[in-house]
Design an enzyme around this catalytic site. Structure first.
Site, PDB file in Angstrom:
ATOM      1  CG  HIS A 213      -6.541   2.882  -6.117  1.00 56.44           C
ATOM      2  ND1 HIS A 213      -5.628   3.194  -7.094  1.00 56.44           N
ATOM      3  CD2 HIS A 213      -6.104   3.483  -4.981  1.00 56.44           C
ATOM      4  CE1 HIS A 213      -4.699   3.967  -6.584  1.00 56.44           C
ATOM      5  NE2 HIS A 213      -4.947   4.148  -5.290  1.00 56.44           N
TER       6      HIS A 213
ATOM      7  CG  HIS B  48      -2.497   0.499  -5.281  1.00 57.80           C
ATOM      8  ND1 HIS B  48      -3.633   0.919  -4.632  1.00 57.80           N
ATOM      9  CD2 HIS B  48      -1.468   1.137  -4.677  1.00 57.80           C
ATOM     10  CE1 HIS B  48      -3.302   1.762  -3.667  1.00 57.80           C
ATOM     11  NE2 HIS B  48      -1.991   1.921  -3.675  1.00 57.80           N
TER      12      HIS B  48
ATOM     13  CG  ASP C 216       1.933   9.582  -3.668  1.00 58.62           C
ATOM     14  OD1 ASP C 216       1.348  10.454  -3.014  1.00 58.62           O
ATOM     15  OD2 ASP C 216       1.442   8.461  -3.905  1.00 58.62           O
TER      16      ASP C 216
HETATM   17  O1  PAF Z   1       2.754   5.621  -1.347  1.00 57.57           O
HETATM   18  C1  PAF Z   1       2.436   4.880  -0.389  1.00 57.57           C
HETATM   19  O2  PAF Z   1       1.439   4.159  -0.408  1.00 57.57           O
HETATM   20  C2  PAF Z   1       3.323   4.887   0.857  1.00 57.57           C
HETATM   21  O3  PAF Z   1       3.819   6.150   1.102  1.00 57.57           O
HETATM   22  C3  PAF Z   1       4.433   3.836   0.814  1.00 57.57           C
HETATM   23  C4  PAF Z   1       5.430   4.117  -0.291  1.00 57.57           C
HETATM   24  C5  PAF Z   1       3.833   2.452   0.622  1.00 57.57           C
HETATM   25  C6  PAF Z   1       5.199   3.836   2.142  1.00 57.57           C
HETATM   26  O4  PAF Z   1       4.366   3.551   3.223  1.00 57.57           O
END
Ligand code: PAF
Length: 280
Positions: A37, A40, A154
């Site tokens: 999305h 990203h 996150d």
């Molecule tokens: O944040 C995420 O999408 C996931 O936790 C990651 C860092 C790609 C690890 O699978």
């Protein structure tokens, strides 16, 4: 058909990395679980601005799901993801399968996460961060990126990735990027795809509560703020897992306001688990 180059094996990745080394070219890395999305895309764009090449990994990591239904429901949209990357220059996708990323005897030795791994997400998703650490360790070892980009939505994951980078001695520089929000304030997440229109509306109680907490800082104590924020949240239809005001370094709960703190929320909106935070 997308024109973005996709590699699937560790061997191909190694060859790609070797070529960059020979040409003294830098590599930025954006690890993802796909269902890409705008959040990203903002990480990827930043990486393309700061590095010669950018590698985007797409792998839904079973080890970090503590709930098998959640893993089953996680969106897998590789062709749409590749379409979204169309037009971005010098980007390569790494989409390995499980055997490729977790070969037998992969040499991974788990690290002790300490209290930072036990609070918030760690308390509600046992084993989650251990799974994140394992996959990011294996990815970092293969990719050997100069810089890796992670979103602040996150926040706890970011703190743990900084720890693992230090612990395992990776040379990759960790770059934290701000949370990208829809115009109504909803934090972008791959999980939002699973929300219906009403749930998208209902989910706004998360950002409203976070903004309420931020505004309360100069007027009320933390204890009073938490009581009112909890009752504000309960007026919505989401089911709350936690609402906490913590120190951004230790993630320990605060009893007094300080110069910087972060308010973190996790809640279920229908069958979808959402997290968000505000640092202020
Ligand atoms: O944040 C995420 O999408 C996931 O936790 C990651 C860092 C790609 C690890 O699978």
């Amino acid at each position: 058909m997308s024109k973005v180059k996709v590699i699937h094996t560790a061997k191909e990745l190694h060859q790609f990395r070797q070529k960059l080394n020979e040409n003294f070219q830098t590599l930025g890395f954006v690890p993802t679980m796909g269902a890409l999305h705008s959040g990203h895309v903002s990480l990827i764009k930043k990486s393309t601005e700061e590095n010669d090449y950018t590698l985007i990994s797409i792998f839904v990591n079973p080890k970090q799901f503590n709930n098998s239904e959640d893993l089953k429901q996680y969106p897998r949209t590789l062709s749409a993801d590749l379409m979204l990357l169309e037009g971005l220059t010098n980007c390569v996708v790494f989409a390995p399968d499980e055997a490729e990323l977790y070969p037998k005897n992969d040499g991974f030795i788990p690290m002790e996460l300490g209290s930072i791994g036990r609070v918030l997400e760690g308390a509600f998703r046992p084993g989650h961060f251990e799974g994140v650490v394992h996959v990011v360790h294996n990815l970092f070892r293969l990719v050997e990126a100069n810089q890796a980009y992670f979103g602040q939505k996150d926040f706890q994951q970011l703190a743990i990735i900084r720890l693992l980078t230090k612990h395992f001695g990776f040379q990759t520089r960790i770059i934290a990027c701000p949370t990208v929000r829809e115009s109504n304030g909803l934090a972008m997440s791959s999980r939002n795809m699973r929300l219906n229109e009403k749930e998208r509306q209902d989910a706004l109680i998360i950002i409203e509560t976070l903004r309420f907490v931020e505004a309360a800082k100069s007027k009320h104590s933390i204890q009073e703020t938490l009581v009112t924020a909890n009752s504000l949240f309960q007026q919505g239809s989401l089911s709350l897992e936690y609402l906490a005001i913590v120190d951004p370094e230790t993630l320990n709960e605060l009893t007094e306001w300080q110069e910087n703190q972060i308010c973190c929320i996790a809640a279920h909106c229908g069958s979808v688990r959402l997290i968000d935070n505000l640092l202020f």
